[in-house]
Design an enzyme around this catalytic site. Structure first.
Site, PDB file in Angstrom:
ATOM      1  N   PRO A 276       0.687  -1.160   0.320  1.00 32.84           N
ATOM      2  CA  PRO A 276       0.007  -0.017   0.045  1.00 32.84           C
ATOM      3  C   PRO A 276       0.968   1.165  -0.020  1.00 32.84           C
ATOM      4  O   PRO A 276       1.624   1.418   0.703  1.00 32.84           O
ATOM      5  CB  PRO A 276      -0.822  -0.112   1.398  1.00 32.84           C
ATOM      6  CG  PRO A 276      -0.022  -1.107   2.180  1.00 32.84           C
ATOM      7  CD  PRO A 276       0.749  -2.110   1.471  1.00 32.84           C
ATOM      8  N   LEU A 277       0.727   2.118  -0.923  1.00 34.46           N
ATOM      9  CA  LEU A 277       1.501   3.358  -1.074  1.00 34.46           C
ATOM     10  C   LEU A 277       0.609   4.603  -1.211  1.00 34.46           C
ATOM     11  O   LEU A 277      -0.001   4.798  -2.399  1.00 34.46           O
ATOM     12  CB  LEU A 277       2.157   3.051  -2.405  1.00 34.46           C
ATOM     13  CG  LEU A 277       3.168   1.841  -2.547  1.00 34.46           C
ATOM     14  CD1 LEU A 277       3.749   1.470  -3.845  1.00 34.46           C
ATOM     15  CD2 LEU A 277       4.424   2.126  -1.571  1.00 34.46           C
ATOM     16  N   THR A 278       0.606   5.359  -0.238  1.00 36.98           N
ATOM     17  CA  THR A 278      -0.020   6.768  -0.441  1.00 36.98           C
ATOM     18  C   THR A 278       0.566   7.719  -1.532  1.00 36.98           C
ATOM     19  O   THR A 278       1.682   7.823  -1.506  1.00 36.98           O
ATOM     20  CB  THR A 278       0.154   7.649   0.788  1.00 36.98           C
ATOM     21  OG1 THR A 278      -0.745   6.738   1.782  1.00 36.98           O
ATOM     22  CG2 THR A 278      -0.727   8.830   0.863  1.00 36.98           C
TER      23      THR A 278
ATOM     24  N   ALA B  84      -3.556   3.444   1.594  1.00 42.22           N
ATOM     25  CA  ALA B  84      -4.581   3.767   2.968  1.00 42.22           C
ATOM     26  C   ALA B  84      -5.674   4.741   2.745  1.00 42.22           C
ATOM     27  O   ALA B  84      -5.570   5.821   2.177  1.00 42.22           O
ATOM     28  CB  ALA B  84      -3.529   4.460   3.906  1.00 42.22           C
TER      29      ALA B  84
ATOM     30  N   GLN C 178      -6.658  -1.313   1.822  1.00 40.65           N
ATOM     31  CA  GLN C 178      -6.357  -0.935   2.947  1.00 40.65           C
ATOM     32  C   GLN C 178      -7.404   0.157   3.717  1.00 40.65           C
ATOM     33  O   GLN C 178      -7.215   1.244   3.265  1.00 40.65           O
ATOM     34  CB  GLN C 178      -4.694  -0.429   3.147  1.00 40.65           C
ATOM     35  CG  GLN C 178      -4.154  -0.219   4.559  1.00 40.65           C
ATOM     36  CD  GLN C 178      -2.854   0.140   4.349  1.00 40.65           C
ATOM     37  OE1 GLN C 178      -2.825   1.559   4.142  1.00 40.65           O
ATOM     38  NE2 GLN C 178      -1.986  -0.652   4.951  1.00 40.65           N
TER      39      GLN C 178
ATOM     40  N   TYR D  91      -0.351   5.196  12.983  1.00 41.13           N
ATOM     41  CA  TYR D  91      -1.925   5.607  12.904  1.00 41.13           C
ATOM     42  C   TYR D  91      -2.910   5.175  14.024  1.00 41.13           C
ATOM     43  O   TYR D  91      -2.163   4.353  14.763  1.00 41.13           O
ATOM     44  CB  TYR D  91      -2.352   5.391  11.379  1.00 41.13           C
ATOM     45  CG  TYR D  91      -1.347   5.953  10.536  1.00 41.13           C
ATOM     46  CD1 TYR D  91      -1.475   7.493  10.333  1.00 41.13           C
ATOM     47  CD2 TYR D  91      -0.662   5.338   9.342  1.00 41.13           C
ATOM     48  CE1 TYR D  91      -0.628   8.032   9.388  1.00 41.13           C
ATOM     49  CE2 TYR D  91       0.046   6.187   8.429  1.00 41.13           C
ATOM     50  CZ  TYR D  91       0.126   7.305   8.424  1.00 41.13           C
ATOM     51  OH  TYR D  91       0.806   8.122   7.625  1.00 41.13           O
TER      52      TYR D  91
ATOM     53  N   ARG E  52      -1.654  -5.311   8.534  1.00 40.60           N
ATOM     54  CA  ARG E  52      -0.272  -4.833   8.466  1.00 40.60           C
ATOM     55  C   ARG E  52      -0.002  -4.092   9.953  1.00 40.60           C
ATOM     56  O   ARG E  52      -0.597  -3.176  10.373  1.00 40.60           O
ATOM     57  CB  ARG E  52      -0.063  -3.782   7.360  1.00 40.60           C
ATOM     58  CG  ARG E  52       1.182  -3.282   6.976  1.00 40.60           C
ATOM     59  CD  ARG E  52       1.340  -2.330   5.723  1.00 40.60           C
ATOM     60  NE  ARG E  52       2.553  -2.309   5.114  1.00 40.60           N
ATOM     61  CZ  ARG E  52       3.063  -1.090   4.560  1.00 40.60           C
ATOM     62  NH1 ARG E  52       2.495  -0.067   4.532  1.00 40.60           N
ATOM     63  NH2 ARG E  52       4.140  -1.249   3.959  1.00 40.60           N
TER      64      ARG E  52
ATOM     65  N   GLY F 237       7.489  -1.977  -2.454  1.00 36.36           N
ATOM     66  CA  GLY F 237       6.949  -0.409  -2.444  1.00 36.36           C
ATOM     67  C   GLY F 237       7.293   0.464  -3.742  1.00 36.36           C
ATOM     68  O   GLY F 237       6.602   0.359  -4.718  1.00 36.36           O
TER      69      GLY F 237
END
Length: 363
Positions: free
Chosen positions: A23-25, A56, A98, A179, A226, A313
């Site tokens: 997962p990559l913002t 995310a 995610q 978070y 995660r 990533g």
């Protein structure tokens, strides 16, 4: 690289390879945090991953930490994400969403003045947040009351239902990187007493309640988690990360999750240690490793039984056809960090594939 290309049973899915997209913002959502056509194109380009774990995504309204990240709480967002899942499936891929709450990493300027919440009123101090008014210091969060927690658990549960409606193949609960759920888990950020503070069983209670609620929607074989036990990003630390890992790995066996996704190290290299070994010893399910793996190390880690798959990533940011490049021992495009969070297609959907590069070569 043979082991990277062996199929893997991951919960209810069978993956064609063990090269997963982390997962990559990327901050490319449109107005009101709605995913659009550009995001659909980006994810479809990377459909050859064994599994895509999408970025995310806000489980509930009013918890923005990145300004232009996507959500999954409105009908428009569900419809927007449907563009992505349809495009990925049409390209032969599989994709989890995610789901996430930013906790103290949220900022009033991104949330109509709303003060962020956290286990304890302790602010992030090692960075600043991007806002429409430029970078700003993080604010001191409000301590979340025990009686408020069931509402957030219900928000995650509804987000899981919305992810189903959007066509995803499953969901990953975001319990990493400082978070909200990670803030409760680690004692550097959780200094409360009572049912959600103190001993590890109490600090993990919130995360486990969320997992349990999400599993009632999907079934546990389509739910992942995660974690980042060592990562100091967002001013995170724990006095006993190995103990946390050991306890959590054992407890998670009760859920029969699709996978546990572990960030093995610290972005800032402030906290050292080996968390994968104790997790592998105590966790009985599928284990995904992440952070800083080369394809060669990834293949060797699978061969040694340390992990079952690797989530890549930045390599996937710059190489939409990463599995093909690994398989053919081709050169990688270098990622451009300057465009990681900027708007538009530059540094997002314009990285060349091997096929497109060949077509561009002069005859």
């Amino acid at each position: 690289m043979d082991l990277l290309f062996q199929p893997l049973t991951l919960g209810a899915l069978t993956l064609p390879n063990r090269i997963l997209m982390a997962p990559l913002t990327r901050c490319r959502a449109e107005a009101d945090h709605v995913p659009g056509d550009l995001m659909a194109e980006y994810y479809a380009q990377r459909a050859s991953a064994g599994l895509i774990i999408a970025e995310a995504t806000m489980a509930m309204e009013g918890n923005s930490a990145f300004w232009k990240e996507p959500g999954i709480y409105s009908e428009a967002q569900i419809a927007g994400w449907r563009k992505t899942t349809d495009a990925v499936h049409a390209a032969g891929g599989r994709i989890f969403l995610q789901i996430w709450h930013g906790g103290r990493a949220c900022h009033p300027l991104l949330n109509n003045g709303r003060q962020p919440v956290a286990p304890s009123p302790i602010a992030i101090t090692d960075d600043e947040v991007r806002t429409p008014q430029g970078k700003q210091p993080y604010t001191v969060p409000r301590e979340l009351h025990d009686e408020e927690i069931p509402g957030i658990v219900a928000g995650f549960q509804q987000a899981a239902k919305n992810a189903q409606a959007a066509g995803f193949d499953g969901v990953e609960v975001h319990g990493a990187n400082g978070y909200l759920l990670d803030e409760f888990l680690r004692d550097g950020s959780n200094q409360r007493t009572g049912a959600y503070g103190g001993i590890i069983a109490n600090r993990a209670r919130f995360m486990l309640e969320v997992i349990d609620a999400v599993c009632t929607v999907w079934g546990s074989d389509r739910v992942g988690l995660r974690i980042s036990p060592l990562n100091s990003y967002n001013s995170m630390i724990d006095s006993d990360p190995i103990g946390v890992c050991t306890w959590l790995a054992t407890k998670l066996n009760e859920f029969n999750l699709a996978y546990l996704h572990v960030m093995r190290s610290d972005f800032a290299q402030q906290q050292q240690g080996d968390v994968l070994t104790p997790i592998r010893e105590y966790y009985q399910g599928t284990l995904i490793g992440n952070m800083g793996y080369s394809p060669e190390e990834a293949n060797a880690a699978i061969a040694a039984g340390k992990v079952d798959a690797i989530a890549f990533g930045s390599l996937f940011i710059a190489n939409p056809d990463l599995p093909e490049r690994i398989q053919h021992n081709a050169a990688f495009n270098p990622p451009n960090p300057a465009t990681f969070y900027t708007p538009g297609p530059e540094g997002y959907t314009d990285y060349p594939t091997l096929a497109s590069a060949a077509l561009a070569e002069p005859v």
